[in-house]
Write a protein that holds these residues in place. Structure first.
Motif, PDB file in Angstrom:
ATOM      1  N   ASP A 252       0.814  -1.221   0.000  1.00 53.35           N
ATOM      2  CA  ASP A 252       0.000   0.000   0.000  1.00 53.35           C
ATOM      3  C   ASP A 252       0.850   1.275   0.000  1.00 53.35           C
ATOM      4  O   ASP A 252       0.329   2.373   0.199  1.00 53.35           O
ATOM      5  CB  ASP A 252      -0.926   0.011   1.223  1.00 53.35           C
ATOM      6  N   THR A 253       2.147   1.129  -0.238  1.00 52.77           N
ATOM      7  CA  THR A 253       3.036   2.288  -0.229  1.00 52.77           C
ATOM      8  C   THR A 253       3.007   2.993  -1.584  1.00 52.77           C
ATOM      9  O   THR A 253       3.159   2.351  -2.624  1.00 52.77           O
ATOM     10  CB  THR A 253       4.482   1.858   0.087  1.00 52.77           C
ATOM     11  N   ALA A 254       2.803   4.295  -1.556  1.00 57.80           N
ATOM     12  CA  ALA A 254       2.823   5.067  -2.804  1.00 57.80           C
ATOM     13  C   ALA A 254       4.250   5.135  -3.340  1.00 57.80           C
ATOM     14  O   ALA A 254       5.210   5.259  -2.575  1.00 57.80           O
ATOM     15  CB  ALA A 254       2.289   6.472  -2.554  1.00 57.80           C
ATOM     16  N   THR A 255       4.396   5.042  -4.648  1.00 62.78           N
ATOM     17  CA  THR A 255       5.718   5.088  -5.270  1.00 62.78           C
ATOM     18  C   THR A 255       5.793   6.233  -6.274  1.00 62.78           C
ATOM     19  O   THR A 255       4.775   6.721  -6.762  1.00 62.78           O
ATOM     20  CB  THR A 255       6.041   3.770  -5.996  1.00 62.78           C
ATOM     21  N   HIS A 256       7.011   6.649  -6.555  1.00 66.71           N
ATOM     22  CA  HIS A 256       7.276   7.749  -7.486  1.00 66.71           C
ATOM     23  C   HIS A 256       7.638   7.123  -8.832  1.00 66.71           C
ATOM     24  O   HIS A 256       8.757   6.649  -9.029  1.00 66.71           O
ATOM     25  CB  HIS A 256       8.430   8.591  -6.935  1.00 66.71           C
ATOM     26  N   ASN A 257       6.698   7.084  -9.747  1.00 60.91           N
ATOM     27  CA  ASN A 257       6.886   6.396 -11.030  1.00 60.91           C
ATOM     28  C   ASN A 257       7.651   7.298 -11.997  1.00 60.91           C
ATOM     29  O   ASN A 257       7.076   7.979 -12.841  1.00 60.91           O
ATOM     30  CB  ASN A 257       5.524   6.016 -11.615  1.00 60.91           C
ATOM     31  N   ASP A 258       8.961   7.283 -11.867  1.00 60.16           N
ATOM     32  CA  ASP A 258       9.783   8.214 -12.630  1.00 60.16           C
ATOM     33  C   ASP A 258      11.193   7.635 -12.762  1.00 60.16           C
ATOM     34  O   ASP A 258      11.841   7.405 -11.729  1.00 60.16           O
ATOM     35  CB  ASP A 258       9.829   9.554 -11.891  1.00 60.16           C
ATOM     36  N   PRO A 259      11.665   7.337 -13.962  1.00 63.69           N
ATOM     37  CA  PRO A 259      11.055   7.624 -15.260  1.00 63.69           C
ATOM     38  C   PRO A 259       9.807   6.776 -15.505  1.00 63.69           C
ATOM     39  O   PRO A 259       9.605   5.751 -14.854  1.00 63.69           O
ATOM     40  CB  PRO A 259      12.156   7.239 -16.247  1.00 63.69           C
TER      41      PRO A 259
END
Length: 208
Positions: free
Chosen positions: A21-28
């Motif tokens: 349930d952890t939000a992730t930083h989709n980058d790239p």
């Protein structure tokens, strides 16, 4: 979330349940091929401000080898894809306000842009980069090994990387790739040869 190569396989098998349930930083992101970084405030990414049309920006990740029984504790660095900086508005610099509608058409899927649209506090001078149609995610991650590094990469002073006997290859590669910088300049004779060696390596390993 589905596997890139095996669409019926769920990636939660590889992720500890405590992180589901952890939000992730989709980058790239490799759907519309964009990348963002805080080049104005983070020394690690400052060199990205020199990117120009036609430059290649590669992304490296530390991964663990898995077998049918699970993780193996065998780790390595791999290239997962690249952007070729677009000829048309490929660099969005020092973003401090919502970009124009035209620019949003190109950068709408970037994580930094999406954060800014959700909360204006995140127009925090980040930079964003858009890839051309030649950009791609590798179907199979390309291993970054000592052999590749010796053949293709150079340190900031132009010298070959130093392989300290007191450090593992993984530690050496990690230390040299911690910051974003140019490692191959194909405009020089030596750089052209190393670029050829690099692309040959990619062609060999970017497949099953």
């Amino acid at each position: 979330m589905r596997s890139y190569n095996r669409r019926t396989e769920d990636l939660t098998a590889y992720i500890p349940q405590r992180l589901w349930d952890t939000a992730t930083h989709n980058d790239p992101e490799f759907e519309t091929f964009t990348y963002g970084d805080n080049c104005e405030t983070t020394p690690r990414g400052a060199s990205l401000k020199r990117l120009q049309q036609g430059d290649f920006l590669f992304f490296i990740a530390r991964m663990e080898d898995w077998v049918a029984d699970g993780p193996t504790q065998r780790f390595g660095f791999y290239l997962v894809g690249f952007l070729e900086i677009s000829a048309s508005e490929g660099v969005l610099a020092n973003v401090q306000a919502e970009p124009s509608e035209k620019l949003l058409e190109k950068f709408w899927n970037n994580a930094h842009i999406r954060r800014g649209l959700a909360d204006p506090a995140h127009w925090d001078r980040f930079w964003a980069f858009a890839g051309s149609e030649e950009s791609r995610r590798f179907p199979y991650a390309v291993p970054v090994t000592r052999q590749l590094c010796e053949e293709a990469f150079r340190a900031a002073n132009g010298a070959q990387w130093r392989w300290d006997e007191h450090r593992s290859d993984l530690q050496v590669i990690g230390s040299y790739t911690r910051s974003c910088r140019c490692v191959i300049d194909p405009s020089t004779p030596d750089g052209r040869d190393r670029a050829d060696a690099f692309w040959s390596w990619v062609a060999i390993h970017d497949r099953p």
